[in-house]
Motif scaffolding. Sequence first.
Motif, PDB file in Angstrom:
ATOM      1  N   HIS A 246       0.831  -1.196   0.000  1.00 50.83           N
ATOM      2  CA  HIS A 246       0.000   0.000   0.000  1.00 50.83           C
ATOM      3  C   HIS A 246       0.876   1.261   0.000  1.00 50.83           C
ATOM      4  O   HIS A 246       0.572   2.248  -0.684  1.00 50.83           O
TER       5      HIS A 246
ATOM      6  N   GLU B 173       2.069   1.848  -3.442  1.00 55.72           N
ATOM      7  CA  GLU B 173       0.992   2.398  -4.271  1.00 55.72           C
ATOM      8  C   GLU B 173       0.824   3.897  -4.007  1.00 55.72           C
ATOM      9  O   GLU B 173       0.685   4.694  -4.942  1.00 55.72           O
ATOM     10  N   VAL B 174       0.853   4.292  -2.739  1.00 58.46           N
ATOM     11  CA  VAL B 174       0.722   5.702  -2.387  1.00 58.46           C
ATOM     12  C   VAL B 174       1.900   6.504  -2.955  1.00 58.46           C
ATOM     13  O   VAL B 174       1.739   7.621  -3.457  1.00 58.46           O
TER      14      VAL B 174
ATOM     15  N   SER C 291       1.444   6.930  -6.769  1.00 62.14           N
ATOM     16  CA  SER C 291       0.198   7.579  -7.198  1.00 62.14           C
ATOM     17  C   SER C 291       0.430   9.083  -7.388  1.00 62.14           C
ATOM     18  O   SER C 291       1.043   9.751  -6.565  1.00 62.14           O
ATOM     19  N   GLY C 292      -0.052   9.585  -8.458  1.00 59.11           N
ATOM     20  CA  GLY C 292       0.059  11.017  -8.719  1.00 59.11           C
ATOM     21  C   GLY C 292       1.359  11.450  -9.361  1.00 59.11           C
ATOM     22  O   GLY C 292       1.505  12.621  -9.718  1.00 59.11           O
TER      23      GLY C 292
ATOM     24  N   SER D  46       2.371  10.856 -12.261  1.00 62.63           N
ATOM     25  CA  SER D  46       2.166  11.207 -13.670  1.00 62.63           C
ATOM     26  C   SER D  46       1.848  12.688 -13.840  1.00 62.63           C
ATOM     27  O   SER D  46       1.925  13.219 -14.946  1.00 62.63           O
TER      28      SER D  46
ATOM     29  N   THR E 237      -0.501  -4.462  -6.807  1.00 63.02           N
ATOM     30  CA  THR E 237      -1.174  -3.403  -6.060  1.00 63.02           C
ATOM     31  C   THR E 237      -0.954  -2.036  -6.682  1.00 63.02           C
ATOM     32  O   THR E 237      -1.870  -1.233  -6.800  1.00 63.02           O
ATOM     33  N   ALA E 238       0.286  -1.754  -7.079  1.00 58.66           N
ATOM     34  CA  ALA E 238       0.624  -0.430  -7.617  1.00 58.66           C
ATOM     35  C   ALA E 238       0.530  -0.386  -9.134  1.00 58.66           C
ATOM     36  O   ALA E 238       1.039   0.545  -9.759  1.00 58.66           O
TER      37      ALA E 238
ATOM     38  N   MET F 198      -1.979   0.142 -11.367  1.00 57.51           N
ATOM     39  CA  MET F 198      -2.730   1.207 -12.031  1.00 57.51           C
ATOM     40  C   MET F 198      -1.961   2.528 -12.077  1.00 57.51           C
ATOM     41  O   MET F 198      -1.860   3.148 -13.138  1.00 57.51           O
ATOM     42  N   PRO F 199      -1.389   3.007 -10.958  1.00 61.58           N
ATOM     43  CA  PRO F 199      -0.628   4.261 -11.053  1.00 61.58           C
ATOM     44  C   PRO F 199       0.614   4.140 -11.935  1.00 61.58           C
ATOM     45  O   PRO F 199       1.014   5.113 -12.587  1.00 61.58           O
TER      46      PRO F 199
ATOM     47  N   ALA G 200      -0.560   4.326 -15.454  1.00 62.94           N
ATOM     48  CA  ALA G 200      -0.880   5.729 -15.727  1.00 62.94           C
ATOM     49  C   ALA G 200       0.387   6.523 -16.044  1.00 62.94           C
ATOM     50  O   ALA G 200       0.386   7.391 -16.926  1.00 62.94           O
TER      51      ALA G 200
ATOM     52  N   CYS H 262       3.764  -2.748 -16.529  1.00 64.82           N
ATOM     53  CA  CYS H 262       3.854  -1.455 -15.836  1.00 64.82           C
ATOM     54  C   CYS H 262       5.280  -0.923 -15.804  1.00 64.82           C
ATOM     55  O   CYS H 262       5.573   0.014 -15.072  1.00 64.82           O
TER      56      CYS H 262
END
Length: 345
Positions: free
Chosen positions: A108, A111-112, A115-116, A118, A134-135, A137-138, A141, A160
């Motif tokens: 987690h 993932e945090v 995230s963001g 991009s 877990t990570a 999707m970001p 992206a 990814c």
Amino acid sequence: MKNPTLHDVARLAGVSSATADRVLNRRGNVAEKSVRKIEEAVAQLGYVRNIAAANLSRKRGYHLAFVLPRRSHAFFGRMHEQLQKAALHLKSARVAIDVIEFEAFDAHALEVAVSGLSETGYDGVAFVGLGQRTALMPLVALRNSGVKVVSLVSDGPQDCRDHYIGIDNKKAGRTAARLVGMGHGGKAGRVIVTAGSLDARDHSDRIEGFTAVLEQDFPSIEITSVIETKDQPRQMRALLSERLRGDDGYTSIYNVGAGNEGLVDAVRMNGRDGLSICVVHELSACTRDALEDGTIDVAIDQRPEIELNRALALLQAIVDDLPPPPAPELIPAIYLRDNLPNEPL
């Protein structure tokens, strides 16, 4: 014969030098017909654009991010230190680096951390993968936004990231198994295996390789249930000591991950009676001392400084749409008390 120039490309393609420059430096707003002519001229002439000169003329730099676990053990501490050492050189080469830290083995937190990213304008990102989705999707992206992504040390899902830099962890595990087998000299035994987390791909790959070799070539050596320590020395010390006190038949120890300070303490407290060989990963001040006094026998070092340098070179190349720099396979160093480097870590 002189190397072809931008002017040569433009003349062969029948366009202006400015148009050829727009295409070669990917600035757009050029008709598809002209783009094809310029690409054909480049191929025919064997033209290679001078990336450094182009970047200098445009005052372009590289903005990179390294998503690394905190300095929770010596291995990642060495990566952080290598980035700091390279700072002056990187600055002169117009490379700016941000380090984003997360807690090791916390999916987690990873993932945090990614995230963001991009939305921050990074050209390239290197991250230490956990082998989990877990990570995903970001990271996807990031790639979809045009950011180049490289996984380090422990690989992530291939969809990814663009490239992986690190050792072949299955080979590393197989190497450790061969050393353990040789250390038993053909006798039966029981090996205690410790790991940071079975969810971390590098650790699970090492265990897979380790198990395969023992089962095939040293079937008389039994593998006990894996102790998971999160690479925390205190947890390693407590759990390994408990196993050592409760298992009179153990003959070897293999630590897949880190937390070696706790392992060394546990072996010193419980003694080496019955222990044929102890194999760990990574050379540090702690494992160096333990090699010298005979507490452990082998340290398989992943050489994180080389991984970090390769990641920097790779990211700069692929950001410029160049092929990865040629490099041999990264092979870990195997250290015994007899071949320790002169320079202490």
